[in-house]
Enzyme design. Structure first.
Site, PDB file in Angstrom:
ATOM      1  N   GLU A 129     -12.809  -2.111  11.912  1.00 19.98           N
ATOM      2  CA  GLU A 129     -12.891  -1.276  10.529  1.00 19.98           C
ATOM      3  C   GLU A 129     -13.923  -1.763   9.484  1.00 19.98           C
ATOM      4  OE1 GLU A 129      -8.886  -1.650   8.360  1.00 19.98           O
ATOM      5  OE2 GLU A 129      -9.699  -0.731   6.593  1.00 19.98           O
TER       6      GLU A 129
ATOM      7  N   ASP B 130      -9.017  -8.425   3.299  1.00 21.50           N
ATOM      8  CA  ASP B 130      -8.597  -7.554   4.278  1.00 21.50           C
ATOM      9  C   ASP B 130      -9.532  -7.434   5.175  1.00 21.50           C
ATOM     10  OD1 ASP B 130      -7.426  -5.502   5.616  1.00 21.50           O
ATOM     11  OD2 ASP B 130      -8.124  -3.832   4.210  1.00 21.50           O
TER      12      ASP B 130
ATOM     13  N   GLU C  27       0.723  -1.354  -0.007  1.00 17.96           N
ATOM     14  CA  GLU C  27       0.206   0.031  -0.128  1.00 17.96           C
ATOM     15  C   GLU C  27       0.928   1.262   0.113  1.00 17.96           C
ATOM     16  OE1 GLU C  27      -2.779  -0.635   3.090  1.00 17.96           O
ATOM     17  OE2 GLU C  27      -4.284  -1.642   1.801  1.00 17.96           O
TER      18      GLU C  27
HETATM   19  C1  GCV Z   1      -2.411   0.150   8.679  1.00 17.34           C
HETATM   20  C2  GCV Z   1      -6.263  -1.810   5.272  1.00 17.34           C
HETATM   21  C3  GCV Z   1      -6.583  -0.849   6.105  1.00 17.34           C
HETATM   22  C4  GCV Z   1      -5.244   0.102   6.432  1.00 17.34           C
HETATM   23  C5  GCV Z   1      -4.290  -0.584   7.128  1.00 17.34           C
HETATM   24  C6  GCV Z   1      -3.804  -1.737   6.097  1.00 17.34           C
HETATM   25  C7  GCV Z   1      -2.722  -2.687   6.785  1.00 17.34           C
HETATM   26  O1  GCV Z   1      -6.009  -1.578   4.156  1.00 17.34           O
HETATM   27  O2  GCV Z   1      -7.663   0.034   5.802  1.00 17.34           O
HETATM   28  O3  GCV Z   1      -5.713   1.230   7.344  1.00 17.34           O
HETATM   29  O4  GCV Z   1      -2.946   0.071   7.248  1.00 17.34           O
HETATM   30  O5  GCV Z   1      -4.979  -2.564   6.024  1.00 17.34           O
HETATM   31  O6  GCV Z   1      -3.240  -3.658   7.404  1.00 17.34           O
HETATM   32  O7  GCV Z   1      -1.590  -2.483   6.535  1.00 17.34           O
END
Ligand code: GCV
Length: 700
Positions: free
Chosen positions: A392, A364, A290
């Site tokens: 989340e 995720d 990411e």
């Molecule tokens: C900490 C998802 C979440 C992100 C998170 C990522 C990860 O994409 O939306 O906020 O980042 O996972 O676990 O690294």
């Protein structure tokens, strides 16, 4: 007035204060059951310490506070029991049956003995005894030995230096960086107590999207100050690291993991950290994921990066947790397959100090995912499992979702790795190291804690922290047993209410899935991740849209991951594939994860896909009313402030469940071109109305 009577009245008064949730499950209110109190009191006339280490003292303190509250009488702590009987003795012991951190509760020579191989083991035993009393279990159930099944049991905090928490819904960070290291908020100790009561023995204090600042001396001093508070409670601190830190704060020209200067920088930095925090736990890394930098920026592999850090940690008792949460912006690829595609060839190439940390599912933290294929495929590398406690994708701190059934569903999934017979190669057995004989084993939960007075925002979300910790210690516990324990310790002892609340918790996740993502739908995209927005089709990359995941069209719905589609199923062992491969036999909870199913296809329920979806969306949303009724029914047994808090949140949940149902059915109906089946009624708002609502939420 006799002092005992006065004390009793005081305790009664203390118990009748409104409950703001701060004390979590460590309530220690006077127990109402007089005979039970009497039996325990006879065995708790003193607490004897066999040595004065900070951890044994913490154990004695906790017992003293807990017993005083629960039994309503002071219990002195003494240095040596001598010939005395009728007390509790805290002691280190070398019993064969005890693993590191394990404890034994027994009755010996007229005393109650809490023994552990380590100080931390004794502390865990002290909490176990208190739990036994808090859940009103008779003393006769002793002796008992308990060993943790997993070695490293960690919370991961996604907390930033500015006090914000990524995906945090309970206020700001617990860590007041601007006050540290000089001021130690008393809350740090209560955080440590709560974790120790579950056996959690490590905390990664900063976000995996890490700031290099945490490796500066200024911040290391702050982290070291936290470590001094956590240490007596057996909790080690870990740091998430920003891979290019040698460039950003070290002034080097590169962060290439094979560059000798870079390696030296990490070795020096690690030495500096251990100078300040002698029991530092190690590093957690999100790299080439990411947008976070990593070894691939230098044409190196994840193993090169992880092994460099392992080398820096070699002189110390620390580990590297290297995350496998990776996926590239490839329009043709299936994100589901990305982690194994990048990590599969590296199996066996990691240093023994490295654990690869894998999210429970391949995408995720969706409300339901199949288990990640890495668990069955990477047998030569110790794998840690990462669960997300913070909600989340599960309604933030508004929706009541008890997560233990989700955790258990994954842990009990059978990978059939190495041609094992049924039940011999579950995800739990991969993670605890027993299947592949790994020396390291770890489990991580992304914390749901924050600065809100009650720690987790939703009072019932405390149960998710609790359940994670209890399962980290013993993954064979049932979700129901954990819920019953938690309700008894936190909410009420009234048997009917305990049963009703436990029942409500046990159904909550399935209800959520029904109105949110039934039949194996998933809904990640870039953004706040609160409501489903199935119409979301624009983003900087295709896998950050909603349509990428549900693949809706006029023929049907769902992601074909069989051989005719992305063939992600080929990443599982043949026996697992067999379960999911055939659309006619695939269990319904996973159907749309693996198949693009025609709208008119008859499912095993006798309904067509469209009718089944509608049934789930509508009954899911309606079931929130059932949750409200269940909660209303326990009102007399619950503290009024806490009752009202949960009741209010349930009302919001009901409103939002209907909204989310409407979002899906109104969006999907033009594709399915079918009416909403009776007895359900078409939503009385339009898709445009629902989209407007979502836009408003995005503004927050
Ligand atoms: C900490 C998802 C979440 C992100 C998170 C990522 C990860 O994409 O939306 O906020 O980042 O996972 O676990 O690294």
């Amino acid at each position: 007035m006799h002092y005992r009577y006065l004390l009793f009245l005081l305790l009664l008064a203390a118990n009748s204060y409104a409950d703001d949730g701060y004390r979590l499950w460590l309530k220690y209110d006077l127990i109402n059951d007089a005979p039970q109190r009497e039996t325990y009191s006879r065995s708790a006339q003193f607490i004897a310490l066999t040595s004065n280490t900070p951890t044994l003292k913490a154990a004695a303190d906790e017992l003293q506070t807990g017993l005083q509250g629960l039994l309503g009488k002071p219990v002195p702590v003494i240095a040596n029991a001598g010939n005395r009987t009728g007390g509790i003795i805290l002691t280190i012991r070398k019993a064969q049956a005890l693993a590191k951190d394990g404890y034994q509760l027994s009755r010996e020579k007229g005393n109650l003995v809490i023994g552990g191989k380590t100080d931390a083991g004794v502390l865990y035993g002290a909490f176990a005894l208190l739990r036994q009393l808090q859940t009103l279990q008779p003393l006769e159930t002793l002796p008992r030995t308990s060993n943790p099944k997993i070695q490293y049991r960690l919370l991961n905090h996604w907390d930033n230096p500015n006090g914000s928490v990524e995906r945090g819904y309970a206020g700001e960070s617990l860590w007041k960086w601007y006050e540290l290291p000089e001021r130690l908020d008393p809350r740090y100790r209560d955080y440590a107590r709560a974790n120790a009561s579950l056996g959690i023995n490590g905390t990664v204090v900063n976000n995996v999207n890490a700031s290099a600042r945490f490796l500066t001396r200024e911040y290391l001093d702050k982290v070291a100050a936290l470590a001094t508070v956590f240490r007596p409670y057996g909790i080690r601190v870990y740091l998430s690291v920003y891979f290019p830190a040698p460039k950003v704060i070290g002034g080097l020209k590169t962060a290439d993991p094979l560059d000798p200067e870079v390696r030296k920088w990490w070795a020096d930095k690690t030495k500096e950290i251990y100078g300040l925090i002698p029991d530092f736990g190690g590093y957690l890394v999100k790299a080439n994921s990411e947008g976070e930098p990593g070894p691939q920026d230098y044409n190196r592999t994840h193993a090169d990066g992880a092994n460099m850090l392992a080398e820096a940690l070699k002189p110390y008792d620390g580990i590297v947790m290297w995350r496998a949460f990776v996926y590239k912006a490839d329009p043709k690829a299936d994100r589901f397959k990305a982690a194994l595609e990048e990590f599969g060839d590296l199996d066996g190439k990691f240093d023994p100090k490295v654990i690869v940390q894998v999210k429970n599912g391949p995408i995720d933290f969706q409300p339901r995912e199949p288990f990640s294929p890495l668990f069955g495929a990477m047998t030569k590398t110790p794998l840690s499992i990462e669960f997300q406690i913070t909600q989340e994708y599960m309604g933030f701190a508004t929706h009541l979702v008890y997560e233990a059934p989700l955790f258990k569903e994954c842990l009990e999934s059978d990978t059939y790795a190495k041609g094992s017979p049924p039940g011999a190669a579950t995800v739990a057995k991969v993670v605890d190291g027993s299947l592949n004989n790994h020396a390291l084993s770890a489990i991580a939960g992304v914390a749901n804690t924050g600065s809100d007075r009650n720690w987790t925002g939703h009072p019932m979300a405390q149960a998710n922290w609790y359940a994670f910790g209890r399962l980290a210690w013993d993954h064979t516990l049932t979700s129901e047993a954990i819920a019953t324990e938690w309700v008894n310790m936190t909410l009420t002892h009234e048997p009917k209410a305990v049963k009703q609340i436990t029942g409500l918790m046990m159904r909550s996740r399935e209800i959520y899935v029904d109105y949110n993502t039934p039949l194996g739908l998933s809904r990640p995209w870039t953004g706040v991740h609160f409501a489903p927005e199935p119409w979301q089709n624009k983003s900087s990359r295709p896998d950050w849209t909603a349509i990428y995941y549900h693949r809706v069209d006029s023929i049907g719905l769902g992601f074909d991951r069989t051989a005719t589609g992305s063939n992600a199923l080929a990443q599982y062992t043949p026996k697992v594939r067999q379960v999911w491969d055939n659309a006619d036999q695939c269990p319904l909870p996973y159907l749309l994860w693996f198949h693009h199913v025609p709208w008119t296809k008859k499912l095993s329920t006798g309904r067509t896909l469209w009718d089944e979806l509608c049934t789930r969306f509508y009954t899911g949303a309606d079931s929130v009313s059932w949750m409200q009724q269940q909660w209303a029914g326990v009102k007399p047994a619950i503290d009024p402030e806490l009752f009202a808090n949960v009741a209010g949140r349930l009302a919001t949940q009901r409103k939002e469940a209907i909204w989310w149902r409407d979002a899906w059915v109104l969006y999907l109906q033009p594709f399915a071109r079918q009416p909403i089946p009776a007895p359900f009624k078409k939503p009385d708002r339009s898709l445009e109305d629902v989209k407007r609502l979502v836009d408003i939420y995005q503004l927050r």
